[in-house]
Design a protein around this motif. Structure first.
Motif, PDB file in Angstrom:
ATOM      1  N   ILE A 144       0.824  -1.214   0.000  1.00  0.00           N
ATOM      2  CA  ILE A 144       0.000   0.000   0.000  1.00  0.00           C
ATOM      3  C   ILE A 144       0.854   1.259   0.000  1.00  0.00           C
ATOM      4  CG2 ILE A 144      -1.901   1.203   1.151  1.00  0.00           C
ATOM      5  CD1 ILE A 144      -2.714  -1.314   2.486  1.00  0.00           C
ATOM      6  N   GLY A 145       2.076   1.162   0.526  1.00  0.00           N
ATOM      7  CA  GLY A 145       2.962   2.327   0.541  1.00  0.00           C
ATOM      8  C   GLY A 145       2.761   3.239   1.732  1.00  0.00           C
ATOM      9  N   LEU A 146       2.235   2.696   2.843  1.00  0.00           N
ATOM     10  CA  LEU A 146       2.027   3.541   4.019  1.00  0.00           C
ATOM     11  C   LEU A 146       3.353   3.830   4.720  1.00  0.00           C
ATOM     12  CD1 LEU A 146      -1.188   2.079   5.702  1.00  0.00           C
ATOM     13  CD2 LEU A 146      -0.995   3.986   4.114  1.00  0.00           C
ATOM     14  N   ARG A 147       3.430   5.003   5.330  1.00  0.00           N
ATOM     15  CA  ARG A 147       4.603   5.372   6.117  1.00  0.00           C
ATOM     16  C   ARG A 147       4.605   4.608   7.441  1.00  0.00           C
ATOM     17  NH1 ARG A 147       2.520  10.366   4.293  1.00  0.00           N
ATOM     18  NH2 ARG A 147       3.878  11.449   2.799  1.00  0.00           N
ATOM     19  N   ALA A 148       5.779   4.490   8.046  1.00  0.00           N
ATOM     20  CA  ALA A 148       5.899   3.811   9.333  1.00  0.00           C
ATOM     21  C   ALA A 148       5.050   4.499  10.392  1.00  0.00           C
ATOM     22  CB  ALA A 148       7.364   3.771   9.772  1.00  0.00           C
ATOM     23  N   SER A 149       5.047   5.839  10.391  1.00  0.00           N
ATOM     24  CA  SER A 149       4.280   6.589  11.391  1.00  0.00           C
ATOM     25  C   SER A 149       2.792   6.325  11.283  1.00  0.00           C
ATOM     26  CB  SER A 149       4.560   8.089  11.241  1.00  0.00           C
ATOM     27  OG  SER A 149       4.249   8.529   9.930  1.00  0.00           O
ATOM     28  N   ASP A 150       2.310   6.048  10.072  1.00  0.00           N
ATOM     29  CA  ASP A 150       0.880   5.784   9.871  1.00  0.00           C
ATOM     30  C   ASP A 150       0.523   4.340  10.197  1.00  0.00           C
ATOM     31  OD1 ASP A 150       0.507   8.408   9.045  1.00  0.00           O
ATOM     32  OD2 ASP A 150       0.922   7.934   6.955  1.00  0.00           O
ATOM     33  N   ILE A 151       1.434   3.413   9.891  1.00  0.00           N
ATOM     34  CA  ILE A 151       1.179   2.007  10.210  1.00  0.00           C
ATOM     35  C   ILE A 151       1.119   1.813  11.717  1.00  0.00           C
ATOM     36  CG2 ILE A 151       2.104  -0.338  10.062  1.00  0.00           C
ATOM     37  CD1 ILE A 151       3.302   0.380   7.373  1.00  0.00           C
ATOM     38  N   SER A 152       2.014   2.467  12.448  1.00  0.00           N
ATOM     39  CA  SER A 152       2.064   2.290  13.903  1.00  0.00           C
ATOM     40  C   SER A 152       0.794   2.809  14.569  1.00  0.00           C
ATOM     41  CB  SER A 152       3.284   2.995  14.488  1.00  0.00           C
ATOM     42  OG  SER A 152       3.154   4.395  14.392  1.00  0.00           O
ATOM     43  N   LYS A 153       0.111   3.749  13.929  1.00  0.00           N
ATOM     44  CA  LYS A 153      -1.102   4.338  14.512  1.00  0.00           C
ATOM     45  C   LYS A 153      -2.384   3.756  13.925  1.00  0.00           C
ATOM     46  CE  LYS A 153       0.994   7.094  17.329  1.00  0.00           C
ATOM     47  NZ  LYS A 153       0.931   6.837  18.783  1.00  0.00           N
ATOM     48  N   LEU A 154      -2.267   2.715  13.103  1.00  0.00           N
ATOM     49  CA  LEU A 154      -3.471   2.082  12.558  1.00  0.00           C
ATOM     50  C   LEU A 154      -4.306   1.491  13.695  1.00  0.00           C
ATOM     51  CD1 LEU A 154      -2.498   0.119   9.314  1.00  0.00           C
ATOM     52  CD2 LEU A 154      -4.092   2.022   9.520  1.00  0.00           C
ATOM     53  N   MET A 155      -5.606   1.744  13.649  1.00  0.00           N
ATOM     54  CA  MET A 155      -6.506   1.212  14.661  1.00  0.00           C
ATOM     55  C   MET A 155      -7.383   0.113  14.068  1.00  0.00           C
ATOM     56  SD  MET A 155      -7.739   4.563  16.799  1.00  0.00           S
ATOM     57  CE  MET A 155      -6.557   5.664  17.555  1.00  0.00           C
ATOM     58  N   LYS A 162      -5.181 -10.301  23.557  1.00  0.00           N
ATOM     59  CA  LYS A 162      -6.482  -9.683  23.788  1.00  0.00           C
ATOM     60  C   LYS A 162      -6.338  -8.478  24.717  1.00  0.00           C
ATOM     61  CE  LYS A 162      -8.024 -13.091  21.395  1.00  0.00           C
ATOM     62  NZ  LYS A 162      -8.307 -12.892  19.954  1.00  0.00           N
ATOM     63  N   THR A 163      -6.784  -7.356  24.244  1.00  0.00           N
ATOM     64  CA  THR A 163      -6.656  -6.118  25.002  1.00  0.00           C
ATOM     65  C   THR A 163      -7.636  -5.093  24.450  1.00  0.00           C
ATOM     66  OG1 THR A 163      -5.186  -4.269  25.508  1.00  0.00           O
ATOM     67  CG2 THR A 163      -4.794  -5.409  23.446  1.00  0.00           C
ATOM     68  N   ASP A 164      -7.926  -4.096  25.250  1.00  0.00           N
ATOM     69  CA  ASP A 164      -8.801  -3.004  24.812  1.00  0.00           C
ATOM     70  C   ASP A 164      -8.035  -1.932  24.050  1.00  0.00           C
ATOM     71  OD1 ASP A 164     -10.983  -4.192  26.013  1.00  0.00           O
ATOM     72  OD2 ASP A 164     -10.669  -3.163  27.935  1.00  0.00           O
ATOM     73  N   CYS A 165      -6.725  -2.080  23.937  1.00  0.00           N
ATOM     74  CA  CYS A 165      -5.916  -1.097  23.200  1.00  0.00           C
ATOM     75  C   CYS A 165      -6.405  -1.030  21.753  1.00  0.00           C
ATOM     76  CB  CYS A 165      -4.440  -1.500  23.230  1.00  0.00           C
ATOM     77  SG  CYS A 165      -3.354  -0.300  22.420  1.00  0.00           S
ATOM     78  N   PRO A 166      -6.727   0.152  21.244  1.00  0.00           N
ATOM     79  CA  PRO A 166      -7.342   0.265  19.916  1.00  0.00           C
ATOM     80  C   PRO A 166      -6.380   0.067  18.749  1.00  0.00           C
ATOM     81  CG  PRO A 166      -6.983   2.450  20.823  1.00  0.00           C
ATOM     82  CD  PRO A 166      -6.592   1.472  21.900  1.00  0.00           C
ATOM     83  N   TYR A 167      -5.070   0.141  19.002  1.00  0.00           N
ATOM     84  CA  TYR A 167      -4.102   0.060  17.914  1.00  0.00           C
ATOM     85  C   TYR A 167      -3.889  -1.389  17.489  1.00  0.00           C
ATOM     86  CZ  TYR A 167      -3.185   4.874  19.249  1.00  0.00           C
ATOM     87  OH  TYR A 167      -3.326   6.202  19.536  1.00  0.00           O
ATOM     88  N   ILE A 168      -3.623  -1.574  16.198  1.00  0.00           N
ATOM     89  CA  ILE A 168      -3.483  -2.931  15.661  1.00  0.00           C
ATOM     90  C   ILE A 168      -2.155  -3.546  16.063  1.00  0.00           C
ATOM     91  CG2 ILE A 168      -3.278  -4.296  13.541  1.00  0.00           C
ATOM     92  CD1 ILE A 168      -5.255  -2.418  12.216  1.00  0.00           C
ATOM     93  N   PRO A 211       1.299   0.572  21.434  1.00  0.00           N
ATOM     94  CA  PRO A 211       1.575   0.323  20.013  1.00  0.00           C
ATOM     95  C   PRO A 211       3.061   0.379  19.730  1.00  0.00           C
ATOM     96  CG  PRO A 211       0.745   2.554  20.334  1.00  0.00           C
ATOM     97  CD  PRO A 211       0.598   1.850  21.659  1.00  0.00           C
ATOM     98  N   MET A 212       3.478  -0.275  18.669  1.00  0.00           N
ATOM     99  CA  MET A 212       4.890  -0.231  18.283  1.00  0.00           C
ATOM    100  C   MET A 212       5.302   1.189  17.929  1.00  0.00           C
ATOM    101  SD  MET A 212       5.915  -3.506  15.967  1.00  0.00           S
ATOM    102  CE  MET A 212       7.622  -2.968  15.934  1.00  0.00           C
TER     103      MET A 212
END
Length: 408
Positions: free
Chosen positions: A244-255, A299-305, A317-318
């Motif tokens: 997809i070409g996503l930046r590292a900063s955007d992948i780390s914040k994917l929810m 399993k966690t409530d953390c929204p980040y992937i 998140p990473m």
């Protein structure tokens, strides 16, 4: 407070930091910073170390350090201050200003940034703000405490001082200074005519960094053990950037909520430009992310992937900076040599995605939209990597008559 009691507090801080599962090299650096803070407290006869002390410590210590070392030093100083003020250890991000300026200059800088945000992305504005902060700090050190008193010589001296640090970005330095002086003129603060000092010497050359070859990609992905939790996570991260070409900063914040599984799309708010992208979700990317979520992500409530591994002290998140470290280890396993500034970083996966689109015939305007570039000029750099297509653009000089000439 006696030195022995103070020592116990710093020993506790060091032990708490050791539990963060940091690399031994990073941990050793942090231990040294703790010792520097401890010695500062002893020399100043401090019973406690608060945020005001942290400011004083950083102002003395950090100005002589390189930017990366200064940020680490400041992090330890403010972590220590938080411990003494709150009574417990907390490891979190801190905002540290290497070039502190007076309140008037802070307000002036804020006004300049607001003006730039009308036409530029937040990431570009942050870069320009850093240069102007240095300039305002330079003015203060030169005993110029009001922008109305600055002279053309102040501007010229600053440019001369910073020129060695901007060998490859001199155009950016001059452009930013020119915009700041124009801003001051528009606000009626100065009437300087320094345009002759701030003209670009020439068009800045842009280096086209290489991307990964098909063989590189095959060898890298072959090193990822997808039977492990870490392998599933790393594979999903790498294939997301590569396809997809996503930046590292955007992948780390994917929810988790950013993926529309039914519609096969992924929604991203770009950190660099603060714009929203909604992109198709390729089947292989969706399968990789689903495999990680179902079989490896705890399993966690953390929204980040994408989360740190299970042995981490907290569910977070990473960090995008960790992506380069992961890639570096896979490059070593694959036997792919890496040298400084060769372009073989995690961002090269994004460049590879863009280059593959160009080589497959996708219009450059579409590539620009998919990659979320603010300007099509950024996407045009990927064309220079498509060597085979560039060969088709070359003119045939076979029928042109040439002869060798020399000086008479």
């Amino acid at each position: 407070m006696e030195a022995n009691t103070l020592r116990k507090h710093f020993d506790y801080l060091i032990q708490s930091t050791e539990k963060l599962q940091l690399s031994k090299y990073v941990l050793e650096r942090y231990k040294k910073h703790y010792e520097d803070v401890f010695l500062f407290c002893v020399e100043k006869h401090l019973d406690a170390f608060g945020h005001r002390n942290a400011e004083d410590f950083c102002r003395v210590k950090c100005l002589s350090l390189k930017k990366f070392a200064a940020k680490e030093t400041a992090k330890i100083a403010y972590t220590t201050a938080g411990y003494f003020e709150n009574g417990y250890f907390m490891w979190k991000s801190i905002t540290f200003t290497l070039y502190p300026v007076c309140e008037n200059y802070e307000k002036l800088l804020e006004g300049f940034c607001r003006e730039l945000l009308k036409t530029l992305s937040p990431g570009t504005v942050r870069g320009g703000a850093g240069i102007i902060r240095q300039f305002l700090y330079f003015l203060e050190q030169s005993k110029v405490t009001s922008a109305a008193r600055m002279t053309a010589l102040n501007v010229l001296d600053f440019v001369r001082q910073e020129a060695p640090n901007h060998k490859s970005s001199m155009a950016k330095l001059l452009r930013t200074m020119r915009k700041f002086v124009c801003f001051l003129r528009s606000e009626g603060i100065v009437e300087l005519d320094v345009d002759r000092f701030l003209e670009n010497a020439g068009r800045q050359r842009q280096k086209a960094l290489p991307c990964f070859t098909d063989d590189d990609i095959h060898r890298i992905f072959a090193q990822i053990d997808r039977s492990t939790d870490k392998g599933r996570r790393d594979y999903a991260i790498f294939v997301t950037s590569f396809r997809i070409g996503l930046r590292a900063s955007d992948i780390s914040k994917l929810m988790l909520t950013d993926i529309d599984w039914a519609g096969k799309t992924v929604r991203v708010v770009q950190k660099k430009t603060n714009t929203v992208l909604e992109l198709p979700l390729p089947v292989d990317v969706g399968n990789a992310i689903a495999d990680y979520i179902l079989h490896a992500r705890y399993k966690t409530d953390c929204p980040y992937i994408f989360l740190r591994l299970r042995n981490s002290p907290s569910i977070t998140p990473m960090n995008p900076t960790a992506f380069n470290g992961c890639l570096r280890r896979y490059l070593e396993k694959a036997g792919i040599e890496r040298t400084g500034w060769d372009g073989r970083s995690f961002h090269a996966l994004r460049r590879t995605a863009g280059t593959n689109m160009v080589m497959s015939g996708v219009p450059i305007s579409t590539v620009s939209q998919i990659l979320g570039h603010g300007s099509m000029e950024s996407s045009k750099r990927y064309i220079s990597l498509d060597t085979e297509t560039l060969r088709e653009c070359a003119l045939d000089l076979g029928e042109m008559h040439t002869e060798k000439e020399g000086l008479v």
